[in-house]
Design a protein around this motif. Structure first.
Motif, mmCIF file in Angstrom:
data_model
loop_
_atom_site.group_PDB
_atom_site.id
_atom_site.type_symbol
_atom_site.label_atom_id
_atom_site.label_comp_id
_atom_site.label_asym_id
_atom_site.label_seq_id
_atom_site.Cartn_x
_atom_site.Cartn_y
_atom_site.Cartn_z
ATOM 1 N N GLY A 40 0.809 -1.213 0.000
ATOM 2 C CA GLY A 40 0.000 0.000 0.000
ATOM 3 C C GLY A 40 0.841 1.262 0.000
ATOM 4 O O GLY A 40 0.520 2.235 -0.693
ATOM 5 N N GLU A 41 1.916 1.271 0.766
ATOM 6 C CA GLU A 41 2.812 2.430 0.821
ATOM 7 C C GLU A 41 3.415 2.702 -0.555
ATOM 8 O O GLU A 41 3.639 3.874 -0.932
ATOM 9 C CB GLU A 41 3.928 2.182 1.842
ATOM 10 N N ALA A 42 3.675 1.639 -1.312
ATOM 11 C CA ALA A 42 4.261 1.786 -2.645
ATOM 12 C C ALA A 42 3.213 2.062 -3.713
ATOM 13 O O ALA A 42 3.553 2.376 -4.861
ATOM 14 C CB ALA A 42 5.044 0.530 -3.010
ATOM 15 N N GLY A 43 1.921 1.936 -3.340
ATOM 16 C CA GLY A 43 0.850 2.175 -4.307
ATOM 17 C C GLY A 43 0.493 0.953 -5.126
ATOM 18 O O GLY A 43 -0.056 1.074 -6.230
ATOM 19 N N TYR A 44 0.775 -0.240 -4.569
ATOM 20 C CA TYR A 44 0.488 -1.479 -5.276
ATOM 21 C C TYR A 44 -0.386 -2.395 -4.420
ATOM 22 O O TYR A 44 -0.656 -2.109 -3.254
ATOM 23 C CB TYR A 44 1.793 -2.211 -5.642
ATOM 24 N N THR A 45 -0.778 -3.505 -5.013
ATOM 25 C CA THR A 45 -1.551 -4.518 -4.300
ATOM 26 C C THR A 45 -0.609 -5.565 -3.710
ATOM 27 O O THR A 45 0.575 -5.624 -4.068
ATOM 28 C CB THR A 45 -2.533 -5.228 -5.242
ATOM 29 N N LYS A 46 -1.175 -6.388 -2.837
ATOM 30 C CA LYS A 46 -0.382 -7.478 -2.272
ATOM 31 C C LYS A 46 0.103 -8.428 -3.365
ATOM 32 O O LYS A 46 1.190 -9.003 -3.265
ATOM 33 C CB LYS A 46 -1.217 -8.227 -1.228
ATOM 34 N N GLY A 47 -0.702 -8.565 -4.415
ATOM 35 C CA GLY A 47 -0.300 -9.432 -5.524
ATOM 36 C C GLY A 47 0.978 -8.949 -6.189
ATOM 37 O O GLY A 47 1.829 -9.762 -6.571
ATOM 38 N N ALA A 48 1.118 -7.631 -6.305
ATOM 39 C CA ALA A 48 2.336 -7.077 -6.900
ATOM 40 C C ALA A 48 3.546 -7.384 -6.025
ATOM 41 O O ALA A 48 4.646 -7.646 -6.521
ATOM 42 C CB ALA A 48 2.182 -5.567 -7.087
ATOM 43 N N PHE A 49 3.319 -7.355 -4.704
ATOM 44 C CA PHE A 49 4.416 -7.691 -3.786
ATOM 45 C C PHE A 49 4.880 -9.122 -4.033
ATOM 46 O O PHE A 49 6.078 -9.376 -4.224
ATOM 47 C CB PHE A 49 3.964 -7.526 -2.331
ATOM 48 N N TYR A 50 3.938 -10.059 -4.043
ATOM 49 C CA TYR A 50 4.312 -11.470 -4.173
ATOM 50 C C TYR A 50 4.771 -11.834 -5.577
ATOM 51 O O TYR A 50 5.359 -12.895 -5.780
ATOM 52 C CB TYR A 50 3.148 -12.353 -3.734
ATOM 53 N N ALA A 51 4.525 -10.946 -6.538
ATOM 54 C CA ALA A 51 5.066 -11.163 -7.874
ATOM 55 C C ALA A 51 6.562 -10.856 -7.922
ATOM 56 O O ALA A 51 7.263 -11.261 -8.849
ATOM 57 C CB ALA A 51 4.323 -10.291 -8.889
ATOM 58 N N ASN A 52 7.038 -10.149 -6.886
ATOM 59 C CA ASN A 52 8.443 -9.744 -6.844
ATOM 60 C C ASN A 52 9.230 -10.346 -5.694
ATOM 61 O O ASN A 52 10.445 -10.534 -5.806
ATOM 62 C CB ASN A 52 8.527 -8.220 -6.754
ATOM 63 N N PHE A 53 8.556 -10.634 -4.577
ATOM 64 C CA PHE A 53 9.241 -11.159 -3.399
ATOM 65 C C PHE A 53 8.405 -12.274 -2.765
ATOM 66 O O PHE A 53 7.176 -12.228 -2.774
ATOM 67 C CB PHE A 53 9.465 -10.041 -2.367
ATOM 68 N N LYS A 54 9.107 -13.249 -2.197
ATOM 69 C CA LYS A 54 8.404 -14.370 -1.567
ATOM 70 C C LYS A 54 7.846 -13.997 -0.201
ATOM 71 O O LYS A 54 6.835 -14.558 0.242
ATOM 72 C CB LYS A 54 9.352 -15.562 -1.414
ATOM 73 N N SER A 55 8.526 -13.077 0.491
ATOM 74 C CA SER A 55 8.161 -12.766 1.864
ATOM 75 C C SER A 55 8.853 -11.480 2.300
ATOM 76 O O SER A 55 9.668 -10.913 1.550
ATOM 77 C CB SER A 55 8.608 -13.902 2.799
ATOM 78 N N LYS A 56 8.555 -11.025 3.510
ATOM 79 C CA LYS A 56 9.268 -9.873 4.060
ATOM 80 C C LYS A 56 10.758 -10.181 4.158
ATOM 81 O O LYS A 56 11.601 -9.312 3.909
ATOM 82 C CB LYS A 56 8.715 -9.516 5.445
ATOM 83 N N GLU A 57 11.073 -11.417 4.529
ATOM 84 C CA GLU A 57 12.478 -11.800 4.676
ATOM 85 C C GLU A 57 13.206 -11.752 3.335
ATOM 86 O O GLU A 57 14.351 -11.307 3.244
ATOM 87 C CB GLU A 57 12.582 -13.199 5.283
ATOM 88 N N ASP A 58 12.522 -12.215 2.280
ATOM 89 C CA ASP A 58 13.111 -12.194 0.948
ATOM 90 C C ASP A 58 13.368 -10.752 0.505
ATOM 91 O O ASP A 58 14.420 -10.430 -0.070
ATOM 92 C CB ASP A 58 12.177 -12.894 -0.042
ATOM 93 N N LEU A 59 12.432 -9.859 0.780
ATOM 94 C CA LEU A 59 12.598 -8.447 0.451
ATOM 95 C C LEU A 59 13.781 -7.852 1.212
ATOM 96 O O LEU A 59 14.594 -7.119 0.659
ATOM 97 C CB LEU A 59 11.313 -7.692 0.768
#
Length: 209
Positions: A40-59
């Motif tokens: 949300g802070e980046a202006g994207y959906t959760k799906g966009a997050f998981y399309a790029n990173f597996k988890s908070k740890e991966d990020l």
């Protein structure tokens, strides 16, 4: 305006997610921060997050890779300067202190994730792998510039890298806990004392028959 290619668009999304994660993690802490908040802070959906990173740890590991890369560039620059061992040590210490100062929340975040690694074996292995990689690069740089201290030191380069790495972690933690008691030039002084002593030990070892 030219339309971004798919690769360029994905790179921009990743970059914006990384920037947002730094803000959210700093504000909320590792445990309370959620993937939804980062996206949300980046202006994207959760799906966009998981399309790029597996988890908070991966990020976080991606953030770590970027910062390690910049630190290695700084270390290489100091080693190739041709300065005296004391001047190199003090410059390396100043570079590290400046690095901590420009992103004061990073150290706290780093230690939070280090604690998380103690609870998550897979994440710990990934984190340790990166620690070993940067120490190996530091050892390689030290080995190729060992003439600065007078020759072959009495300890393996890998051990020298581990010692300096441990001093850096301790300094970063002290800055978090007692910032008012930690002078800006302290780490440079620590490194200067360490490498001056190492140079003395090296000369003594070389002089022995």
């Amino acid at each position: 305006m030219a339309r971004l290619t798919r690769k360029e668009s994905q790179a921009r999304t990743r970059s914006q997610l990384l920037e947002a994660a730094g803000k959210v993690f700093a504000d909320r802490g590792l445990q309370r921060a959620t993937v939804d908040e980062v996206a949300g802070e980046a202006g994207y959906t959760k799906g966009a997050f998981y399309a790029n990173f597996k988890s908070k740890e991966d990020l976080f590991l991606t953030m770590l890779d970027e910062r390690f890369g910049k630190r290695l560039e700084e270390i290489d620059r100091v080693l190739e300067s041709g300065a005296s061992v004391q001047d190199q040590a003090r410059q390396a210490g100043q570079d590290f202190t400046d690095y901590l100062r420009t992103d004061p929340e990073w150290s706290r975040l780093f230690f939070e994730f280090a604690v998380q690694a103690m609870r998550d074996d897979e994440f710990r292995r990934e984190l340790v792998e990166r620690h070993r990689a940067i120490r190996a690069r530091i050892a390689e740089g030290f080995e190729s510039h060992k003439e600065t201290i007078g020759g072959e030191p009495p300890f393996p380069a890998e051990h020298v890298a581990m010692m300096t790495y441990a001093m850096g972690d301790g300094f970063a933690l002290a800055q978090i806990l007692e910032p008012e008691d930690v002078p800006d030039d302290l780490f440079g002084t620590m490194l200067a004392i360490f490498f001056t002593g190492l140079a003395v030990m090296t000369r003594e070892a070389v002089a022995q028959p």
